[in-house]
Design a protein around this motif. Sequence first.
Motif, PDB file in Angstrom:
ATOM      1  N   MET A   1       7.868   1.661   0.611  1.00  0.00           N
ATOM      2  CA  MET A   1       7.612   3.008   0.120  1.00  0.00           C
ATOM      3  C   MET A   1       6.138   3.330   0.347  1.00  0.00           C
ATOM      4  O   MET A   1       5.317   2.412   0.490  1.00  0.00           O
ATOM      5  N   ASN A   2       5.820   4.625   0.403  1.00  0.00           N
ATOM      6  CA  ASN A   2       4.434   4.961   0.687  1.00  0.00           C
ATOM      7  C   ASN A   2       3.993   6.231  -0.024  1.00  0.00           C
ATOM      8  O   ASN A   2       4.820   7.011  -0.510  1.00  0.00           O
ATOM      9  N   CYS A   3       2.691   6.388  -0.064  1.00  0.00           N
ATOM     10  CA  CYS A   3       2.072   7.576  -0.649  1.00  0.00           C
ATOM     11  C   CYS A   3       1.037   8.111   0.318  1.00  0.00           C
ATOM     12  O   CYS A   3       0.255   7.343   0.898  1.00  0.00           O
ATOM     13  N   THR A   4       1.020   9.424   0.454  1.00  0.00           N
ATOM     14  CA  THR A   4       0.025  10.059   1.308  1.00  0.00           C
ATOM     15  C   THR A   4      -0.625  11.220   0.570  1.00  0.00           C
ATOM     16  O   THR A   4      -0.057  11.757  -0.392  1.00  0.00           O
ATOM     17  N   SER A   5      -1.797  11.582   1.041  1.00  0.00           N
ATOM     18  CA  SER A   5      -2.526  12.682   0.432  1.00  0.00           C
ATOM     19  C   SER A   5      -3.421  13.329   1.468  1.00  0.00           C
ATOM     20  O   SER A   5      -3.784  12.712   2.471  1.00  0.00           O
ATOM     21  N   SER A   6      -3.784  14.559   1.232  1.00  0.00           N
ATOM     22  CA  SER A   6      -4.769  15.226   2.089  1.00  0.00           C
ATOM     23  C   SER A   6      -6.182  14.934   1.600  1.00  0.00           C
ATOM     24  O   SER A   6      -7.157  15.290   2.277  1.00  0.00           O
ATOM     25  N   SER A   7      -6.299  14.294   0.427  1.00  0.00           N
ATOM     26  CA  SER A   7      -7.607  13.979  -0.148  1.00  0.00           C
ATOM     27  C   SER A   7      -7.928  12.503   0.063  1.00  0.00           C
ATOM     28  O   SER A   7      -7.035  11.681   0.264  1.00  0.00           O
ATOM     29  N   ILE A   8      -9.190  12.195  -0.001  1.00  0.00           N
ATOM     30  CA  ILE A   8      -9.654  10.815   0.141  1.00  0.00           C
ATOM     31  C   ILE A   8      -9.831  10.193  -1.233  1.00  0.00           C
ATOM     32  O   ILE A   8     -10.412  10.818  -2.128  1.00  0.00           O
ATOM     33  N   PHE A   9      -9.357   8.975  -1.396  1.00  0.00           N
ATOM     34  CA  PHE A   9      -9.475   8.269  -2.671  1.00  0.00           C
ATOM     35  C   PHE A   9     -10.172   6.933  -2.488  1.00  0.00           C
ATOM     36  O   PHE A   9     -10.128   6.344  -1.412  1.00  0.00           O
ATOM     37  N   ASN A  10     -10.780   6.453  -3.567  1.00  0.00           N
ATOM     38  CA  ASN A  10     -11.494   5.174  -3.524  1.00  0.00           C
ATOM     39  C   ASN A  10     -10.692   4.028  -4.107  1.00  0.00           C
ATOM     40  O   ASN A  10     -11.080   2.869  -3.974  1.00  0.00           O
ATOM     41  N   THR A  11      -9.613   4.347  -4.804  1.00  0.00           N
ATOM     42  CA  THR A  11      -8.770   3.324  -5.417  1.00  0.00           C
ATOM     43  C   THR A  11      -7.321   3.758  -5.295  1.00  0.00           C
ATOM     44  O   THR A  11      -7.008   4.925  -5.522  1.00  0.00           O
ATOM     45  N   TRP A  12      -6.470   2.795  -4.937  1.00  0.00           N
ATOM     46  CA  TRP A  12      -5.021   3.040  -4.947  1.00  0.00           C
ATOM     47  C   TRP A  12      -4.377   1.993  -5.842  1.00  0.00           C
ATOM     48  O   TRP A  12      -4.736   0.814  -5.790  1.00  0.00           O
TER      49      TRP A  12
ATOM     50  N   ALA B   1     -10.823   0.272   1.546  1.00  0.00           N
ATOM     51  CA  ALA B   1     -10.036   0.780   2.667  1.00  0.00           C
ATOM     52  C   ALA B   1      -9.669  -0.367   3.597  1.00  0.00           C
ATOM     53  O   ALA B   1     -10.521  -1.200   3.936  1.00  0.00           O
ATOM     54  N   GLY B   2      -8.378  -0.402   3.983  1.00  0.00           N
ATOM     55  CA  GLY B   2      -7.895  -1.466   4.845  1.00  0.00           C
ATOM     56  C   GLY B   2      -7.426  -2.701   4.097  1.00  0.00           C
ATOM     57  O   GLY B   2      -6.778  -3.571   4.683  1.00  0.00           O
ATOM     58  N   GLU B   3      -7.699  -2.770   2.815  1.00  0.00           N
ATOM     59  CA  GLU B   3      -7.349  -3.957   2.018  1.00  0.00           C
ATOM     60  C   GLU B   3      -5.836  -4.153   1.981  1.00  0.00           C
ATOM     61  O   GLU B   3      -5.094  -3.206   1.765  1.00  0.00           O
TER      62      GLU B   3
ATOM     63  N   GLN C   1      -1.004  -2.034   0.776  1.00  0.00           N
ATOM     64  CA  GLN C   1      -2.179  -1.823   1.604  1.00  0.00           C
ATOM     65  C   GLN C   1      -2.839  -0.492   1.296  1.00  0.00           C
ATOM     66  O   GLN C   1      -2.162   0.508   1.063  1.00  0.00           O
ATOM     67  N   PHE C   2      -4.145  -0.491   1.314  1.00  0.00           N
ATOM     68  CA  PHE C   2      -4.986   0.691   1.165  1.00  0.00           C
ATOM     69  C   PHE C   2      -5.264   1.194   2.579  1.00  0.00           C
ATOM     70  O   PHE C   2      -5.892   0.507   3.376  1.00  0.00           O
ATOM     71  N   GLY C   3      -4.771   2.389   2.910  1.00  0.00           N
ATOM     72  CA  GLY C   3      -4.896   2.895   4.259  1.00  0.00           C
ATOM     73  C   GLY C   3      -6.347   3.039   4.709  1.00  0.00           C
ATOM     74  O   GLY C   3      -7.229   3.363   3.914  1.00  0.00           O
TER      75      GLY C   3
ATOM     76  N   PHE D   1       0.769   1.950   1.119  1.00  0.00           N
ATOM     77  CA  PHE D   1       2.188   1.593   1.091  1.00  0.00           C
ATOM     78  C   PHE D   1       2.398   0.371   0.215  1.00  0.00           C
ATOM     79  O   PHE D   1       1.488  -0.416  -0.032  1.00  0.00           O
ATOM     80  N   LEU D   2       3.651   0.247  -0.252  1.00  0.00           N
ATOM     81  CA  LEU D   2       4.078  -0.910  -1.032  1.00  0.00           C
ATOM     82  C   LEU D   2       5.343  -1.464  -0.398  1.00  0.00           C
ATOM     83  O   LEU D   2       6.289  -0.714  -0.149  1.00  0.00           O
TER      84      LEU D   2
END
Lengths: 112, 113
Positions: free
Chosen positions: A21-32, A52-54, A64-66, A73-74
Amino acid sequence: GQQLNQSPQSMFIQEGEDVSMNCTSSSIFNTWLWYKQDPGEGPVLLIALYKAGELTSNGRLTAQFGITRKDSFLNISASIPSDVGIYFCAARLIQGAQKLVFGQGTRLTINP
Amino acid sequence: DGGITQSPKYLFRKEGQNVTLSCEQNLNHDAMYWYRQDPGQGLRLIYYSQIVNDFQKGDIAEGYSVSREKKESFPLTVTSAQKNPTAFYLCASNPHRVNTEAFFGQGTRLTVV
């Protein structure tokens, strides 16, 4: 305001199958963050991602943090009956502000 | 055991009445939050407090009020001004340190008839 688009909204799988499953946004985030909620209970934190990339694992769960900071995604491998529930992604824009934005949730149903 | 406790689990009220939901934590956390959850939707922030005697509105504060007189307690009042109060309400707390995440209570399901 910021919104998280989580997909799919629901999944019906056989026990033993892998889940993504995944999550997307048009905004930038520092933590997922990824949470699991059982019926009538509060969410429980599964995985937290801060870079990012973690790519982080917790047992059969991997998240993973895009790299663009706009998605995550999870994955759940070899699903078992206790994986049933609603999975939420959440994201935080500013470290320390602690205000989270949540996705709409993915309801996972497993057929034994 | 340390934790965050919401009470009651289920609450029924008549339309037009104010109702207060309890949230208590013994985790010595500085920050506390109230979220609302509706079916098929994610959590939406109502109010949050980062320190005693201080709180800020979240994204959907209209029709709600809070107080933070003690570090351990963050009660939420759903007033008669809230147009659609029936929902699942979740309280959370956080040590308010970098890279520490919130613990959630078990929630209160409020039904207004």
